[in-house]
Design an enzyme around this catalytic site. Structure first.
Site, PDB file in Angstrom:
ATOM      1  N   ASN A   1      -4.335 -10.898   6.270  1.00 18.25           N
ATOM      2  CA  ASN A   1      -4.129  -9.635   6.993  1.00 18.25           C
ATOM      3  C   ASN A   1      -5.358  -8.982   7.607  1.00 18.25           C
ATOM      4  OD1 ASN A   1      -1.528 -10.084   6.316  1.00 18.25           O
ATOM      5  ND2 ASN A   1      -1.403  -8.551   4.711  1.00 18.25           N
TER       6      ASN A   1
ATOM      7  N   GLN B   1      -3.841  -7.206  -6.975  1.00 17.90           N
ATOM      8  CA  GLN B   1      -4.364  -7.794  -5.744  1.00 17.90           C
ATOM      9  C   GLN B   1      -5.784  -7.290  -5.477  1.00 17.90           C
ATOM     10  OE1 GLN B   1      -3.213  -6.863  -1.708  1.00 17.90           O
ATOM     11  NE2 GLN B   1      -2.630  -8.994  -1.359  1.00 17.90           N
TER      12      GLN B   1
ATOM     13  N   THR C   1       0.850  -1.193   0.000  1.00 20.14           N
ATOM     14  CA  THR C   1       0.000   0.000   0.000  1.00 20.14           C
ATOM     15  C   THR C   1       0.880   1.236   0.000  1.00 20.14           C
ATOM     16  OG1 THR C   1      -1.865  -1.062   1.077  1.00 20.14           O
ATOM     17  CG2 THR C   1      -1.670   1.316   1.380  1.00 20.14           C
TER      18      THR C   1
ATOM     19  N   HIS D   1      -6.878 -11.458  -2.199  1.00 17.14           N
ATOM     20  CA  HIS D   1      -6.317 -11.084  -0.887  1.00 17.14           C
ATOM     21  C   HIS D   1      -7.186 -11.715   0.207  1.00 17.14           C
ATOM     22  CE1 HIS D   1      -4.417  -9.053   2.293  1.00 17.14           C
ATOM     23  NE2 HIS D   1      -4.404  -7.808   1.847  1.00 17.14           N
TER      24      HIS D   1
ATOM     25  N   TYR E   1      -8.448  -8.616   6.450  1.00 14.67           N
ATOM     26  CA  TYR E   1      -9.447  -7.973   5.608  1.00 14.67           C
ATOM     27  C   TYR E   1     -10.626  -8.928   5.383  1.00 14.67           C
ATOM     28  CZ  TYR E   1      -5.790  -4.576   5.588  1.00 14.67           C
ATOM     29  OH  TYR E   1      -4.849  -3.668   6.022  1.00 14.67           O
TER      30      TYR E   1
ATOM     31  N   ASN F   1      -4.565  -6.125  12.674  1.00 18.13           N
ATOM     32  CA  ASN F   1      -6.005  -5.880  12.495  1.00 18.13           C
ATOM     33  C   ASN F   1      -6.865  -6.698  13.458  1.00 18.13           C
ATOM     34  OD1 ASN F   1      -5.931  -3.794  10.615  1.00 18.13           O
ATOM     35  ND2 ASN F   1      -5.812  -5.198   8.878  1.00 18.13           N
TER      36      ASN F   1
ATOM     37  N   ARG G   1      -3.382 -14.861  -1.437  1.00 16.53           N
ATOM     38  CA  ARG G   1      -2.496 -14.562  -0.306  1.00 16.53           C
ATOM     39  C   ARG G   1      -3.207 -14.867   1.005  1.00 16.53           C
ATOM     40  NH1 ARG G   1       0.816  -9.463   2.216  1.00 16.53           N
ATOM     41  NH2 ARG G   1       2.779 -10.550   1.987  1.00 16.53           N
TER      42      ARG G   1
ATOM     43  N   GLY H   1       9.098  -6.930   0.332  1.00 17.52           N
ATOM     44  CA  GLY H   1       8.328  -5.706   0.422  1.00 17.52           C
ATOM     45  C   GLY H   1       9.225  -4.490   0.521  1.00 17.52           C
TER      46      GLY H   1
HETATM   47  C1  PHB Z   1      -1.960  -1.369   4.882  1.00 19.03           C
HETATM   48  O1  PHB Z   1      -2.361  -0.483   4.110  1.00 19.03           O
HETATM   49  O2  PHB Z   1      -1.457  -1.106   5.971  1.00 19.03           O
HETATM   50  C2  PHB Z   1      -2.103  -2.759   4.477  1.00 19.03           C
HETATM   51  C3  PHB Z   1      -2.810  -3.055   3.335  1.00 19.03           C
HETATM   52  C4  PHB Z   1      -2.942  -4.365   2.944  1.00 19.03           C
HETATM   53  C5  PHB Z   1      -2.354  -5.353   3.704  1.00 19.03           C
HETATM   54  C6  PHB Z   1      -1.647  -5.063   4.829  1.00 19.03           C
HETATM   55  C7  PHB Z   1      -1.510  -3.754   5.209  1.00 19.03           C
HETATM   56  O3  PHB Z   1      -2.492  -6.614   3.342  1.00 19.03           O
END
Ligand code: PHB
Length: 359
Positions: free
Chosen positions: A178, A99, A26, A175, A180, A235, A227, A315
């Site tokens: 994480n 993604q 991001t 995705h 979401y 989160n 992923r 990353g």
């Molecule tokens: C973030 O924007 O912090 C973020 C976005 C997607 C992810 C993890 C972190 O999978």
């Protein structure tokens, strides 16, 4: 034969010239209408020597947004913006997948169409705060999606995938990591539903199975990766039995014939870890296994040589080193990433990291 970081890899329909993948990152630099701008084309094209570029998380529907200036893939303008990106990457000899993202409860009504509450599997407020542009605000208690609303969620992922292909992407990454929306359905800390989408592992994986089936039917499994992050607590995520859950998720991905499974093998929130056995997950997935989580070039090379993983996603190293592949090949020093310019802003910290030859 022993593989190296520089051995080619076939992952479904994706042909990677090396095993050094750019992780989804991001950067919060989309323009008006959440359209990726010209700088995004330059940023991705600069990194085209990666075996594969994975785009930053991109909302498939307006209600899937939870951060300022993240790009979408649900309007004609966004598709046109992404076309500039994919054209630039392809002209530079690269490959890029998009993604597909829906944040679920990791949002705030200020991001939502009509100022509505964010949606989630259950009305459980995540601990923590959300950045809403003007400052930080507490997360809100989301609205639990009705069973009858779920087909539209699946359709949003399908539309996002079709739009990604129309925009020239080589494929998509679902995705499911994480914390979401899809991960919120998977894990029992965030899913307390009493319909067919909650309770047992079969039920909690149902929405993901439907998304995978519908996306692969539309664009092909060979162009679809996914992923996951089995022990991520970021989160406010947790699950009572992550090994059993993610073993099953890996089987589902394998049965669907996904091109790759991309596994965040740890907890970016720095928790103690849940002791997940990634070998057990890998064993259940018969496509390419991409690992990610603070790998150095050396650890990545070892993991690939041992056969434990097929490729490694980087990353921060890719933020700071557009020519990461060359640097790893030469054993050259890496630029350090500047955290202050990760999110938002302009070219600084985005497209101005120096190449090796320019040092
Ligand atoms: C973030 O924007 O912090 C973020 C976005 C997607 C992810 C993890 C972190 O999978």
């Amino acid at each position: 034969m022993t593989q190296t970081l520089f051995s080619p890899l076939v992952a479904g329909d994706l042909h990677l010239p090396n095993r050094i993948v750019m992780a989804p990152l991001t950067r919060s630099r989309a323009g008006a209408g959440n359209v990726p701008g010209p700088l995004a084309a330059l940023y991705y094209a600069q990194r085209a020597s990666a075996g594969l570029l994975i785009s930053e998380a991109t909302q498939v529907i307006a209600s899937g947004q939870g951060y300022p200036s993240t790009p979408g893939i649900h309007s004609a303008e966004q598709i046109a913006g992404w076309q500039r990106v994919t054209a630039a990457v392809h002209a530079a000899g690269g490959r890029i997948v998009l993604q597909l993202w829906h944040v679920g409860r990791i949002s705030h009504r200020s991001f939502q169409p009509g100022g509505a509450l964010p949606v989630a599997p259950s009305a459980i407020r995540p601990a923590g705060q959300v950045f809403i542009g003007s400052g930080m605000a507490d997360f809100e208690t989301p609205r639990a999606l009705e069973t009858a609303e779920l087909p539209a969620i699946v359709q949003a992922y399908v539309d996002g995938a079709a739009n990604a292909i129309a925009a020239g992407f080589d494929g998509v990454e679902i995705h499911a990591a994480n914390g979401y929306l899809l991960d919120q359905f998977l894990r029992d800390g965030s899913n307390r539903r009493d319909d067919a989408y909650g309770g047992s592992i079969e039920n909690r994986t149902r929405l993901l199975r439907e998304v995978i089936a519908a996306v692969t039917a539309r664009i092909g499994a060979g162009r679809t990766g996914m992923r996951i992050s089995p022990e991520q607590t970021f989160n406010d995520m947790h699950d009572s039995a992550p090994q059993a859950l993610f073993n099953r998720v890996a089987e589902i991905a394998s049965e669907a014939g996904l091109a790759y499974l991309h596994v965040l093998e740890g907890d970016i929130a720095g928790g103690p870890g849940a002791g997940v056995d990634y070998g057990a997950i890998r064993q259940r997935f018969h496509g390419a296994y991409l690992a990610n989580h603070a790998y150095t070039g050396e650890r990545a090379a070892q993991a690939i040589a041992s056969g434990r993983v097929d490729a490694v996603a980087f990353g921060k190293a890719f933020i700071a080193n557009p020519d990461l592949v060359t640097r790893l090949q030469l054993g050259a020093a890496l630029n350090q990433a500047d955290q202050a310019t990760f999110y938002g802003g302009d070219a600084k910290g985005y497209t101005d990291y120096p190449l090796l030859a320019a040092l």
